[in-house]
Design an enzyme around this catalytic site. Structure first.
Site, short mmCIF file in Angstrom:
data_model
loop_
_atom_site.label_atom_id
_atom_site.label_comp_id
_atom_site.label_asym_id
_atom_site.label_seq_id
_atom_site.Cartn_x
_atom_site.Cartn_y
_atom_site.Cartn_z
CB CYS A 260 29.11 -55.42 13.35
SG CYS A 260 30.64 -56.03 12.68
CB CYS B 31 32.68 -60.82 13.83
SG CYS B 31 32.71 -59.28 12.90
CE LYS C 174 36.00 -47.19 17.17
NZ LYS C 174 35.21 -46.10 16.62
CG HIS D 10 34.71 -56.31 15.19
ND1 HIS D 10 33.54 -56.08 14.49
CD2 HIS D 10 35.26 -55.11 15.43
CE1 HIS D 10 33.39 -54.77 14.34
NE2 HIS D 10 34.42 -54.16 14.89
CG HIS E 273 41.17 -44.85 14.71
ND1 HIS E 273 41.03 -44.85 13.34
CD2 HIS E 273 40.22 -45.70 15.17
CE1 HIS E 273 40.08 -45.68 12.98
NE2 HIS E 273 39.55 -46.21 14.08
CE LYS F 159 37.98 -50.73 9.20
NZ LYS F 159 37.22 -50.83 10.41
CB CYS G 213 29.14 -59.01 15.15
SG CYS G 213 30.61 -58.14 15.79
CG HIS H 85 37.30 -42.21 13.56
ND1 HIS H 85 37.88 -42.72 14.70
CD2 HIS H 85 36.32 -43.09 13.22
CE1 HIS H 85 37.26 -43.83 15.04
NE2 HIS H 85 36.32 -44.09 14.16
O1 ME8 Z 1 30.80 -47.38 11.66
N1 ME8 Z 1 40.47 -46.38 7.04
O2 ME8 Z 1 31.44 -45.80 13.20
P1 ME8 Z 1 33.02 -46.02 13.28
C1 ME8 Z 1 39.65 -45.48 6.52
N2 ME8 Z 1 28.95 -45.37 13.84
N3 ME8 Z 1 38.56 -45.01 7.14
C2 ME8 Z 1 38.30 -45.47 8.37
C3 ME8 Z 1 39.12 -46.43 8.98
C4 ME8 Z 1 40.27 -46.88 8.26
N4 ME8 Z 1 41.13 -47.74 8.74
N5 ME8 Z 1 38.61 -46.69 10.19
C5 ME8 Z 1 37.51 -45.92 10.34
C6 ME8 Z 1 30.54 -46.52 12.46
N6 ME8 Z 1 37.31 -45.19 9.24
C7 ME8 Z 1 29.12 -46.06 12.62
C8 ME8 Z 1 28.73 -45.21 11.44
S1 ME8 Z 1 27.01 -43.66 10.08
C9 ME8 Z 1 25.36 -43.40 10.05
C10 ME8 Z 1 27.32 -44.71 11.44
C11 ME8 Z 1 36.23 -44.21 9.04
O3 ME8 Z 1 33.48 -45.22 14.44
C12 ME8 Z 1 35.41 -44.54 7.82
O4 ME8 Z 1 34.70 -43.40 7.42
O5 ME8 Z 1 33.33 -47.45 13.24
C13 ME8 Z 1 34.44 -45.57 8.38
O6 ME8 Z 1 33.31 -45.76 7.55
C14 ME8 Z 1 34.09 -44.94 9.71
O7 ME8 Z 1 35.33 -44.32 10.13
C15 ME8 Z 1 33.60 -45.93 10.73
O8 ME8 Z 1 33.55 -45.29 11.97
#
Ligand code: ME8
Length: 520
Positions: A130, A145, A300, A148, A19, A297, A127, A22
């Site tokens: 998380c 959580c 997904k 979430h 989304h 925020k 969680c 990302h």
């Molecule tokens: O946390 N605003 O993956 P994830 C800004 N797999 N950035 C956002 C956002 C938002 N609303 N939503 C997501 C994970 N992001 C782990 C990470 S790293 C070793 C493992 C971005 O799919 C932002 O960079 O939940 C956030 O930190 C990341 O997506 C979380 O992606």
């Protein structure tokens, strides 16, 4: 040897489709990567997917597919997103890559050999989204959580533990000696207070889960997904380029970009893990804010997502990149909306920049048959060769250096603002000098040459500087200007003229850079 620069995004969970959140981090990392390439540095830009652990196993179970199937399907979607965003990543890591898994085993074995792993029983509130245990003060009322809003699960498990508490002092020292290790400052303070508040040991392995990297010394366990995931930043370098180990060239990383949701893992666990494995620490973790929609925020799990693919289809990747870095001050939270997007597109991309480009090229075509004129200029030393108009030269002085400095501080919105102020300056210059009036008066031909020459140069300079933000449109425009080089060294007025010789290039007309959306 050229300086190296290594930037990463988080690796994204494959439990759902990509989304806008990302896309945001990937775009920001790409701007940094492209800027550093413009400086002539050796750059490595990494992004990818996080495929193990409970979030993915649970989502797969819910959909009646295997975790591998779900991971394969969604990893493809993340992989496809990068080029559509214009992202120039050098590699796309998947944590199910066998090379990554072997590296995780190797590093964590070292951590164990170094004496930082022991067996114990963990009990706590967990969680599954998380993939994280919550401390008592992190739990919302009703045992929910805080991220979430789902019920936490009481877990009791025999685990291998990572002795995080033994790094309390070394982490404190790191923060004292490297005040830039975490930025912005508020995030540094947040991480530091977590450390000084006292660190507890954390589970390193999970017994009940099978979807993960097997623990080499105990086949009944897999590594806790966060340790597997964090190590991607290190493992990728060892196999990204077949037959070559890029670790000596690029490790330690210069910048890990993340959002604040995963602050603790990157600013506490990650440096402690590297210390435990005798691996050098990265230079900096930069924590950006959240993109907010209606104050919540976007995620997904919450389901209120804006589809970046749809925005790109209609307006192009450059417009999305520009909007996100322009409208939300990088580092802070900010609301996004289609209305704000369309407003910026129209008033800034189409009217200010797009029109400046079209007008400039059209005037050179109309008044000078498409050849950039060699204006006499108002050089400090007349007769010393071509020089841009002194007023514009003064307003552009030190610009490239300032932009570099801001990007070094990951101030991506401020850097863009510096450049944009010059886009506006050039528009004012056109109005002030009114080339159309000069064109009517043959005695002012030299003035017209000077104005058009300065305009083309100014436009070229802002376009080179905008290249990391708007890669596709700036390439088109620079080609039309007959000056395709995007090296930062050329982002100076007069550099396009080459050592003071007049910029007598031929320019070509172009279609509007940012056309009005169809159907309007
Ligand atoms: O946390 N605003 O993956 P994830 C800004 N797999 N950035 C956002 C956002 C938002 N609303 N939503 C997501 C994970 N992001 C782990 C990470 S790293 C070793 C493992 C971005 O799919 C932002 O960079 O939940 C956030 O930190 C990341 O997506 C979380 O992606």
């Amino acid at each position: 040897m050229a300086k190296s620069f290594y930037v990463t995004t988080p690796i994204y969970y494959v439990n759902a489709a990509p989304h806008l959140g990302h896309a945001y981090t990937t775009i920001a990392a790409d701007v940094m990567a492209r800027h550093h390439r413009q400086r002539g540095e050796e750059v490595f830009f990494l992004t990818g997917t996080d495929e193990h652990g409970e979030p993915v196993a649970d989502a797969a179970h819910a959909q009646g597919v295997s975790p591998q199937e779900l991971a394969d399907k969604n990893a493809e979607r993340f992989k496809a997103l990068a080029p559509r965003l214009g992202a120039s990543n050098d590699f796309f890591i998947r944590t199910t890559d066998p090379e990554h898994m072997a590296k995780v085993q190797e590093v964590l074995m070292k951590v164990r050999d170094n004496g930082y792993v022991y067996e114990g029983v963990y009990e706590g509130w967990y969680c599954p989204r998380c993939a994280d245990f919550k401390a008592e003060n992190e739990i919302d009322e009703g045992k929910l959580c805080p991220i979430h809003h789902i019920e936490l699960v009481r877990e009791k498990e025999e685990n291998y533990f990572f002795a995080l508490s033994r790094f309390q002092e070394r982490l404190g020292g790191l923060y004292r000696e490297h005040p830039d290790f975490v930025a912005p400052r508020t995030r540094y303070n947040e991480a530091l207070s977590f450390i000084t508040g006292g660190l507890r040991d954390v589970p390193l392995t999970r017994r009940r889960l099978t979807w993960g990297v097997p623990v080499p010394w105990d086949e009944e366990h897999v590594f806790y997904v966060w340790f597997d995931a964090l190590l991607n930043y290190y493992s990728a370098l060892s196999y990204a380029r077949p037959g070559e180990d890029l670790t000596p060239a690029f490790w330690p990383a210069n910048c890990h970009l993340i959002a604040k949701d995963i602050l603790r893992f990157h600013t506490v666990y990650w440096p402690a893990l590297l210390m435990a494995a005798d691996i050098e620490l990265p230079e900096r973790v930069f924590v950006h804010g959240y993109l907010l929609m209606e104050g919540e925020k976007m995620s997904k799990s919450l389901g209120n997502v804006l589809d970046p693919f749809a925005v790109i289809d209609q307006f192009g990747a450059d417009a999305l990149r520009f909007y996100l870095l322009r409208d939300v001050s990088f580092g802070q939270d900010g609301s996004v909306s289609t209305a704000a997007f369309e407003g910026r597109y129209e008033s800034e991309l189409a009217n200010e920049y797009g029109n400046l480009a079209s007008r400039t090229l059209a005037m050179v075509a109309r008044y000078r048959e498409g050849v950039v004129p060699a204006g006499a200029g108002r050089a400090p030393d007349p007769g010393a060769g071509w020089a841009p108009d002194a007023a514009i030269a003064a307003d552009f002085a030190g610009l490239a250096e300032r932009v570099s400095e801001l990007i070094d501080g990951v101030e991506l919105t401020n850097a863009l603002e510096e450049i944009w102020a010059r886009v506006r300056r050039l528009n004012r210059y056109v109005e002030e000098e009114a080339p159309w009036a000069l064109a009517k008066d043959p005695s002012r031909a030299e003035d017209l040459d000077r104005v058009l020459g300065t305009l083309v140069e100014g436009l070229r300079v802002v376009t080179v500087l905008l290249h990391p933000y708007l890669p596709a449109s700036t390439e088109r425009l620079l080609a039309a200007l007959g000056a395709p080089d995007v090296a930062l060294a050329g982002a100076k007025l007069g550099a396009g003229a080459g050592n003071g010789t007049p910029p007598t290039r031929k320019v070509a007309p172009i279609e509007p850079l940012f056309p009005r959306a169809q159907g309007e």
